[in-house]
Design a protein around this motif. Structure first.
Motif, PDB file in Angstrom:
ATOM      1  N   PHE A 112      39.408  46.072   3.970  1.00 35.97           N
ATOM      2  CA  PHE A 112      40.147  46.766   2.922  1.00 35.97           C
ATOM      3  C   PHE A 112      41.357  45.947   2.454  1.00 35.97           C
ATOM      4  N   ASN A 113      42.005  45.262   3.397  1.00 38.45           N
ATOM      5  CA  ASN A 113      43.204  44.476   3.089  1.00 38.45           C
ATOM      6  C   ASN A 113      42.897  43.088   2.535  1.00 38.45           C
ATOM      7  N   GLY A 114      41.625  42.779   2.296  1.00 35.62           N
ATOM      8  CA  GLY A 114      41.266  41.511   1.678  1.00 35.62           C
ATOM      9  C   GLY A 114      41.264  40.318   2.612  1.00 35.62           C
ATOM     10  N   ILE A 115      41.184  40.571   3.904  1.00 35.48           N
ATOM     11  CA  ILE A 115      41.099  39.468   4.871  1.00 35.48           C
ATOM     12  C   ILE A 115      39.719  38.829   4.742  1.00 35.48           C
ATOM     13  N   HIS A 116      39.687  37.511   4.769  1.00 37.95           N
ATOM     14  CA  HIS A 116      38.422  36.782   4.631  1.00 37.95           C
ATOM     15  C   HIS A 116      37.763  36.534   5.986  1.00 37.95           C
ATOM     16  N   VAL A 117      38.555  36.134   6.994  1.00 38.00           N
ATOM     17  CA  VAL A 117      38.008  35.814   8.320  1.00 38.00           C
ATOM     18  C   VAL A 117      38.892  36.421   9.398  1.00 38.00           C
ATOM     19  N   MET A 118      38.259  37.042  10.388  1.00 40.19           N
ATOM     20  CA  MET A 118      38.946  37.482  11.600  1.00 40.19           C
ATOM     21  C   MET A 118      38.560  36.524  12.708  1.00 40.19           C
ATOM     22  N   VAL A 119      39.548  36.095  13.471  1.00 37.29           N
ATOM     23  CA  VAL A 119      39.347  35.181  14.596  1.00 37.29           C
ATOM     24  C   VAL A 119      39.663  35.926  15.879  1.00 37.29           C
ATOM     25  N   GLY A 120      38.825  35.719  16.872  1.00 38.44           N
ATOM     26  CA  GLY A 120      39.074  36.238  18.211  1.00 38.44           C
ATOM     27  C   GLY A 120      39.105  35.083  19.184  1.00 38.44           C
ATOM     28  N   CYS A 121      40.151  35.009  19.976  1.00 40.42           N
ATOM     29  CA  CYS A 121      40.278  33.967  21.003  1.00 40.42           C
ATOM     30  C   CYS A 121      40.271  34.664  22.352  1.00 40.42           C
ATOM     31  N   ILE A 122      39.233  34.390  23.144  1.00 36.16           N
ATOM     32  CA  ILE A 122      38.932  35.163  24.338  1.00 36.16           C
ATOM     33  C   ILE A 122      38.828  34.241  25.541  1.00 36.16           C
ATOM     34  N   GLU A 123      39.421  34.642  26.652  1.00 34.68           N
ATOM     35  CA  GLU A 123      39.265  33.874  27.894  1.00 34.68           C
ATOM     36  C   GLU A 123      37.767  33.750  28.159  1.00 34.68           C
ATOM     37  N   ALA A 124      37.312  32.541  28.386  1.00 33.51           N
ATOM     38  CA  ALA A 124      35.880  32.225  28.383  1.00 33.51           C
ATOM     39  C   ALA A 124      35.063  32.964  29.439  1.00 33.51           C
ATOM     40  N   GLU A 125      35.695  33.471  30.488  1.00 37.42           N
ATOM     41  CA  GLU A 125      34.950  34.216  31.507  1.00 37.42           C
ATOM     42  C   GLU A 125      34.921  35.717  31.232  1.00 37.42           C
ATOM     43  N   ASN A 126      35.516  36.149  30.132  1.00 40.01           N
ATOM     44  CA  ASN A 126      35.540  37.566  29.791  1.00 40.01           C
ATOM     45  C   ASN A 126      34.251  37.928  29.054  1.00 40.01           C
ATOM     46  N   ALA A 127      33.183  38.024  29.824  1.00 40.81           N
ATOM     47  CA  ALA A 127      31.849  38.247  29.262  1.00 40.81           C
ATOM     48  C   ALA A 127      31.767  39.562  28.482  1.00 40.81           C
ATOM     49  N   ALA A 128      32.450  40.599  28.939  1.00 40.10           N
ATOM     50  CA  ALA A 128      32.382  41.892  28.252  1.00 40.10           C
ATOM     51  C   ALA A 128      32.980  41.797  26.849  1.00 40.10           C
ATOM     52  N   SER A 129      34.103  41.110  26.711  1.00 40.64           N
ATOM     53  CA  SER A 129      34.731  40.971  25.399  1.00 40.64           C
ATOM     54  C   SER A 129      33.885  40.086  24.482  1.00 40.64           C
ATOM     55  N   ILE A 130      33.355  39.017  25.021  1.00 39.36           N
ATOM     56  CA  ILE A 130      32.500  38.139  24.220  1.00 39.36           C
ATOM     57  C   ILE A 130      31.273  38.901  23.735  1.00 39.36           C
ATOM     58  N   LYS A 131      30.657  39.686  24.615  1.00 35.00           N
ATOM     59  CA  LYS A 131      29.477  40.479  24.234  1.00 35.00           C
ATOM     60  C   LYS A 131      29.839  41.497  23.155  1.00 35.00           C
ATOM     61  N   LEU A 132      30.976  42.176  23.305  1.00 29.64           N
ATOM     62  CA  LEU A 132      31.402  43.142  22.288  1.00 29.64           C
ATOM     63  C   LEU A 132      31.584  42.462  20.938  1.00 29.64           C
ATOM     64  N   HIS A 133      32.235  41.309  20.945  1.00 25.85           N
ATOM     65  CA  HIS A 133      32.431  40.577  19.688  1.00 25.85           C
ATOM     66  C   HIS A 133      31.095  40.193  19.051  1.00 25.85           C
ATOM     67  N   GLU A 134      30.157  39.723  19.861  1.00 27.48           N
ATOM     68  CA  GLU A 134      28.829  39.382  19.331  1.00 27.48           C
ATOM     69  C   GLU A 134      28.164  40.614  18.728  1.00 27.48           C
ATOM     70  N   GLN A 135      28.264  41.754  19.410  1.00 29.49           N
ATOM     71  CA  GLN A 135      27.666  42.983  18.905  1.00 29.49           C
ATOM     72  C   GLN A 135      28.316  43.454  17.603  1.00 29.49           C
ATOM     73  N   MET A 136      29.576  43.084  17.390  1.00 29.88           N
ATOM     74  CA  MET A 136      30.300  43.466  16.182  1.00 29.88           C
ATOM     75  C   MET A 136      30.100  42.445  15.066  1.00 29.88           C
ATOM     76  N   GLY A 137      29.276  41.421  15.300  1.00 32.01           N
ATOM     77  CA  GLY A 137      28.933  40.461  14.265  1.00 32.01           C
ATOM     78  C   GLY A 137      29.692  39.146  14.316  1.00 32.01           C
ATOM     79  N   PHE A 138      30.546  38.960  15.311  1.00 31.28           N
ATOM     80  CA  PHE A 138      31.281  37.697  15.457  1.00 31.28           C
ATOM     81  C   PHE A 138      30.337  36.600  15.937  1.00 31.28           C
ATOM     82  N   SER A 139      30.614  35.375  15.508  1.00 30.66           N
ATOM     83  CA  SER A 139      29.872  34.204  15.956  1.00 30.66           C
ATOM     84  C   SER A 139      30.787  33.323  16.797  1.00 30.66           C
ATOM     85  N   MET A 140      30.211  32.726  17.823  1.00 29.46           N
ATOM     86  CA  MET A 140      30.971  31.778  18.626  1.00 29.46           C
ATOM     87  C   MET A 140      31.094  30.476  17.849  1.00 29.46           C
ATOM     88  N   VAL A 141      32.323  29.979  17.727  1.00 30.03           N
ATOM     89  CA  VAL A 141      32.536  28.763  16.951  1.00 30.03           C
ATOM     90  C   VAL A 141      33.141  27.624  17.769  1.00 30.03           C
TER      91      VAL A 141
END
Length: 166
Positions: A112-141
């Protein structure tokens, strides 16, 4: 669990403080070593509001059980359409869907606010957060190796992105 998501108000800050300090003291989700006081969270709240960045809370009844926000990804004009987000929930309600609801609401607000990209920076062993982000459409870059330290050990950082607009 019946969860309500709404914009945070200053009265929510004690609940936000408790969640933040628990993450600092007991997890690698926040790479700070020292817990903070209420004045620190008031300053954070005011700074986010001044910049027009949302702060959302998840409530069970009247109790704050989680919060989410986003802010500058990098503090240069060219990055003004990209934000880095954070979502934290109380330790006793993790894996109950409250983080997902906060993330969904935050993505909707960013869109709604016109943001083009959202970035998430996650501790690499936090599998639950990484999985949630993937389920929400985030890609690992990308993944940065040993760029942080906490609890006496080096931490890797996984970076994920979600493009909100074409």
């Amino acid at each position: 669990m019946d969860i309500t998501i709404r914009d945070a108000v200053e009265a929510d800050l004690p609940g936000i403080l408790d969640i933040y300090n628990d993450a600092v003291a007991n997890t690698t989700a926040i790479w700070n070593d020292a817990v903070v006081d209420l004045d620190n969270r008031k300053a954070w709240f005011a700074a986010r509001r001044e910049r027009g960045f949302p702060i959302l809370v998840a409530l069970r009844g009247k109790q704050v059980i989680g919060y989410a926000s986003y802010g500058d990804w990098r503090a240069f004009d060219g990055f003004r359409h990209t934000v880095e987000h954070s979502v934290y929930v109380r330790s006793d309600v993790r894996r109950t869907g409250s983080g997902r609801k906060l993330m969904k609401a935050l993505i909707e607000r960013a869109t709604f606010n016109g943001i083009h990209v959202m970035v998430g920076c996650i501790e690499a062993e936090n599998a639950a957060s990484i999985k949630l982000h993937e389920q929400m459409g985030f890609s690992m870059v990308g993944r940065f190796s040993e760029v942080g330290i906490k609890f006496g050990r080096w931490l890797d950082l996984t970076c994920m992105e979600l493009k909100l607009s074409k």
